[in-house]
Design an enzyme around this catalytic site. Structure first.
Site, PDB file in Angstrom:
ATOM      1  N   GLU A  10      -9.074   6.409  14.769  1.00 27.11           N
ATOM      2  CA  GLU A  10      -9.349   6.475  13.230  1.00 27.11           C
ATOM      3  C   GLU A  10      -8.595   7.066  12.205  1.00 27.11           C
ATOM      4  O   GLU A  10      -9.125   7.664  11.358  1.00 27.11           O
ATOM      5  CB  GLU A  10     -10.868   6.703  13.056  1.00 27.11           C
ATOM      6  N   GLY A  11      -7.540   7.242  12.407  1.00 28.62           N
ATOM      7  CA  GLY A  11      -6.637   8.255  11.712  1.00 28.62           C
ATOM      8  C   GLY A  11      -6.201   9.484  12.311  1.00 28.62           C
ATOM      9  O   GLY A  11      -7.454  10.363  12.267  1.00 28.62           O
TER      10      GLY A  11
END
Length: 600
Positions: A439-440
């Site tokens: 998610e980054g």
């Protein structure tokens, strides 16, 4: 020992720091009061402890299994997910008109935390489904909402995010999956997606994939990406399930941690194209996907907090039972439990302080989100939305980085037994390692914090938060300390130093962000960590003020809060000064970038 949710601390934060009374005064949240929160949190704690947590170690030893295109979940997961769904837990925060409970994000937040603490692999399935629900609510047509949201919110179906491709990781401009228009208004999707969490499993009747792809005439780069709803099974007009869509699971990954969570490689369109439906407008897919990603990023931050608390609980219990060596002060002639040894006590104290500080910051961020969505005044909504958006990369980045330290300390407290899988301490460490990546990555969160959240508004939101810290510092300076004098004085001194460090770094980012971007971005992760430490310290200081004022009501609980705050001020907040020095050194990023490429 099984996981036991810290219900008392969760409710304390909801009431005293996140101000649930004010959240419950927002339109549509009148029933989301402290009494409701208490009941919901207690029931969620039972589900987590009795149903979900006992499957955690089993999932690590017996992961989900790929069998000729089908994935079979760890034994017990399917039944546990059914109980999760039947209890309405997927729909806690989602709209009642689609079958949800319509409660506040604030009340949902501890529920998400404890589910992740109990079993990180299990909790990933609801987390991704939440993201799909948010995207549909944001951009879905009435038809798409009616067809998919009730089943997703009920937990009968689950959702996924399909971004990554073999050649396109964080750089989504490289996405090659394509979407061809069909005569009936649908699309045919072709391409390969990797790292798809719960992309295939047997825990629900259908899986709703949200897929990034390009239409034939789309512009290059991220501006040409669209988002499509692609069900595993085609949904008929009457809502029943039809034939299998042209989506196949080629394999699942073998991983360091979260082994029970199937991470799938999905192939779309091997047999004429997977049927997909455009979500929103063409070429706005990245915008919609960010809705999912922001929801997921906040959830991943809660994963970091949950796994940290679980690791702390296991380490504390072991330290009370493991007998080893005599005390350094000679208080006993024989060996004592290791919790009597000062360094073990230090490690446990830091584990607890970090976990509770991050928890408080996340819950307060959730309250900002509720105000951003529900307040009647659009100016108030906008102001709170800006603060929430500033906090999201910090909640995600700092809480997950913190979890690596806490779970590593958990192994250390166990000593040699921590390196042995049977104790379970190592699983938390391994599971936590993914949290700073998916998610980054932390660097992506930090770049977001610098570019979109600090430079874009000239540091306005950051300064609002610094002003709020100043108010807490004034309260600390004026409190009658009594027996908590040392804790209050230490917190005031260290939080002041942290506040000044954060202020200096924000100014450095503003001053150098355009003239010397390499210097600023070289220190972006350090800025994120600094913000996480100082803002968590701020919430810990607020908790300290409440605990001092209410100590006589419950000396055991509030005394623990005072001691934990003292620990945070002593061991965690001083890190802010070193981080500031690294970021704002005279030569900016030269020290960090001193090695040339050929010197590595």
């Amino acid at each position: 020992m099984s996981y036991a949710a810290p219900v008392r601390d969760m409710v304390f934060i909801l009431k005293e720091l996140a101000d649930i009374a004010s959240v419950a005064a927002l339109p549509g949240l009148e029933d989301a009061n402290a009494e409701t929160a208490q009941a919901v949190v207690e029931e969620a704690a039972k589900l987590s402890a009795e149903i979900v947590a006992p499957l955690n170690a089993l999932g690590d030893k017996q992961p989900s299994e790929w069998r000729e295109g089908e994935v079979v979940a760890t034994a017990g997961f399917k039944e546990a997910f059914r109980k999760f769904a039947e209890g309405g837990w997927q729909g806690v925060v989602h709209p009642a008109e689609f079958g949800g409970q319509g409660l506040s994000k604030l009340i949902a937040t501890p529920c998400i935390e404890m589910l992740n603490a109990a079993n990180l692999s299990f909790a990933l399935c609801p987390l991704l489904t939440d993201g799909a629900i948010e995207a549909l609510l944001t951009a879905g047509s009435d038809e798409l909402k009616a067809r998919y949201l009730p089943k997703l919110i009920s937990g009968k179906w689950t959702g996924t995010m399909n971004l990554t491709e073999p050649q396109a990781g964080s750089d989504l401009a490289l996405v090659r999956s394509r979407a061809e228009r069909a005569p009936d208004g649908s699309y045919r999707i072709f391409g390969t997606k990797i790292f798809i969490t719960y992309g295939e499993h047997d825990m629900a009747d259908n899986i709703i994939h949200l897929v990034l792809a390009r239409t034939p005439d789309a512009p290059d780069g991220v501006r040409g990406i669209s988002l499509f709803v692609v069900p595993k099974f085609i949904v008929k007009e009457d809502g029943s399930l039809g034939e299998r869509n042209d989506v196949s699971c080629v394999s699942i990954e073998h991983k360091l941690g979260i082994k029970a969570s199937p991470t799938a490689v999905l192939q779309f369109g091997d047999h004429g194209g997977a049927v997909g439906y455009l979500l929103g407008e063409e070429n706005r897919g990245l915008e919609y996907m960010f809705v999912m990603m922001n929801a997921a990023r906040f959830g991943v931050g809660l994963q970091g907090i949950g796994v940290s608390d679980a690791a702390y609980q296991k380490a504390a219990q072991y330290a009370k039972e493991r007998v080893q060596s005599r005390p350094v002060d000679g208080a006993a002639k024989g060996a004592v439990a290791i919790i009597h040894h000062p360094d073990v006590r230090r490690m446990l104290s830091v584990m607890r302080a970090l976990s509770e500080g991050a928890r408080a910051l996340a819950y307060v961020a959730a309250a900002y989100s509720d105000f951003a969505h529900r307040h009647a005044d659009p100016e108030v909504r906008a102001r709170h939305q800006c603060i929430y958006e500033y906090l999201v990369p910090i909640v995600k980045g700092w809480s997950t980085e913190m979890s690596l330290e806490v779970t590593s300390l958990g192994v250390q407290v166990h000593g040699g037994m921590g390196f042995i899988e049977e104790t379970g301490a190592a699983q938390y460490y391994r599971d936590a390692r993914i949290l700073t990546i998916y998610e980054g990555t932390t660097a992506i969160q930090a770049n977001d914090l610098v570019g979109r959240k600090t430079l874009r508004d000239g540091g306005a939101v950051a300064r609002q938060l610094i002003e709020a810290i100043d108010e807490t510092l004034s309260e600390l300076a004026n409190v009658e300390t009594g027996d908590a004098r040392s804790a209050i004085e230490t917190m005031h001194r260290r939080l002041t130093e942290g506040r000044n460090a954060l202020s200096a770094v924000v100014q450095f980012v503003i001053n150098r962000g355009t003239t010397d971007p390499k210097a600023v971005y070289a220190g972006s992760v350090l800025y994120l960590k600094l913000a996480g430490i100082v803002l968590s310290g701020w919430q810990t200081a607020r908790a300290l003020l409440v605990a001092v004022g209410k100590h006589a009501e419950d000396p055991a609980f509030y005394g623990t809060k005072i001691a934990t705050a003292h620990c945070f001020a002593t061991y965690v907040l001083p890190r802010a000064l070193a981080l500031e020095a690294s970021i704002t050194s005279a030569n900016g990023g030269e020290g960090m970038l001193a090695l040339a490429e050929d010197q590595f």
